[in-house]
Design an enzyme around this catalytic site. Structure first.
Site: not given
Length: 268
Positions: A46, A116, A148
């Protein structure tokens, strides 16, 4: 390799905070290592191109998609006839809005993006939330993207599996302090969905505060780790077999037996 079997890779690396040129150079060297091993799907961490703790420069460092980093990814993908996934800062259409966005490219070019949806801590101030869960059909399998912190949210991975994902990817900058959660969650997301999980994490420390945990891994549909990184900068490669996805989902039919109508009442 036999039909249905492919080699996949995760890149684990430290980054130079705020230095796109240095990070792309280092990333390319690591990608080249995976290609030599025959990898046809490669996952980078990321915000690998900027570093994670660039909050004061988010707007400045955010890119359009396509933009410089995605064009770099496309060139590598075409050169090596492989698929590459990474998460970068995306510049929104509205000025000042920034997304933490996973990008997937292949030999044919840009396939799409995923923004995200679950933001960690001050990310809720830095970034705007996404609201879609796309699945990308590719020559190496149906791919779903998460980022993540989202490894701790079973719902996103489950939605992707129900939409056909065989492989779920997690470009990450996951903290060392919560390494125990990383280990459990990466295995769990694979097992409960009968899917392969490829999780590429950061290493190093930024601003003398944020320490990343590494532990990048490739997990099979049975929840077994087939490759795990232990070095500061490292690539891991493993062969996956999509027939295992079918076999696991027949033996452990969570997706078949899920009472979808029951849960529909609770997720409105």
């Amino acid at each position: 390799m036999e039909a249905g079997k492919i080699k996949v890779a995760a890149v684990q690396m430290d980054c130079v905070l705020g230095n796109r040129e240095a990070n792309l150079k280092k990333s390319e060297e690591l990608v080249e290592q995976t290609v030599k091993s025959g990898a046809k799907l490669i996952v980078l961490p990321e915000l690998f191109n900027t570093g994670y703790r660039v909050e004061e420069r988010d707007v400045e460092m955010a890119e359009t998609i396509p933009g410089p980093t995605v064009e770099w990814m496309q060139q590598l993908a075409r050169k090596h006839q492989t698929y590459i996934v990474a998460a970068i800062l995306e510049q929104g259409l509205s000025k000042g809005l920034v997304y933490d966005t996973a990008v997937i490219v292949g030999p044919e070019g840009l396939l799409g993006t995923y923004r995200k949806t679950h933001l960690w801590d001050v990310e809720s101030v830095r970034f705007t939330k996404g609201n879609e869960f796309p699945v990308f059909q590719t020559e190496v399998g149906n791919i779903g993207l998460q980022i993540c912190y989202e490894v701790g949210f079973p719902e996103g991975a489950r939605v992707l599996a129900l939409k056909g994902a065989d492989i779920i990817l997690y470009p990450s900058a996951f903290g060392k302090a919560r390494g125990y959660a990383w280990k459990i969650a990466t295995r769990s997301r694979a097992l409960e969905n009968g899917a392969y999980v490829i999780a590429a994490n950061r290493t190093g420390t930024e601003k003398d505060v944020t320490e990343f945990g590494g532990g990048s891994c490739i997990v099979n549909p049975w929840g077994e780790v087939t490759a795990e990184a232990s070095k500061h900068d490292e690539v891991i490669v493993a062969e996956i077999d999509l027939q295992e996805v079918i076999e696991q989902r027949r033996r452990l039919p969570y997706l078949r037996d899920m009472n979808r109508s029951l849960f529909a009442k609770h997720y409105r």
